[in-house]
Write an enzyme that holds these catalytic residues in place. Sequence first.
Site: not given
Length: 211
Positions: A68, A156, A158
């Site tokens: 990001c 993202h 994660e």
Amino acid sequence: MLGEEGETWDMFKVAKDEFPEDNEIGEYDGFVITGSCNDAHGNDLWICKLVALLKKLDAMKKKVLGVCFGHQIMGRALGGKIGRASSGWDIGVTQVHLQPSKIFTSLKMPAFLSVFECHQDEVWELPPKAEIIARSNKTGIEMFTYGDHFMGIQGHPEYTEDILLNIIDRLFSRNLIEESLAEEAKSKLETSEPDRKAWKKLCTTFLKGKL
């Protein structure tokens, strides 16, 4: 998400001016630049220092994964153009179209992967030597590589659903997004989910130099 047994990971809060010393950089096998609520196209002192650090890491051919904000600041450091996305916020689950690439072929990745997204900025244009390896209907540069050592991901990998829901509520409470956008983003989460295992495999394999 990315740490494995036997590894040592250090964290530097660069937004608070925490950076590795120049004589420490060579000791690391790789680096991950995470997301941020700051603009990668800003000129705060720490952002400019991060751009300078990325240029050093590029010269040293160190493995760097940008996520990001990290994806955008890498694009900037390499000489690309970044800024506000003309299509506005992208929040929720996005299906990313993987372009033909030796990376995806070696990992036997499918043609599409879903990922959590939460951004209003994007990479507009990359330098000639960078390769765009993924796109989406909303974002033209979802992923890119630069040589064998830099890889950027706009989404993202994660994030969990709880993390994204918390961020959506926070953005709305601070009047950064409209209620309609917040509700639309939440509804997306009820009908689809990201391919977290595939993203983890992709990220760890890249960072460990196994591609």
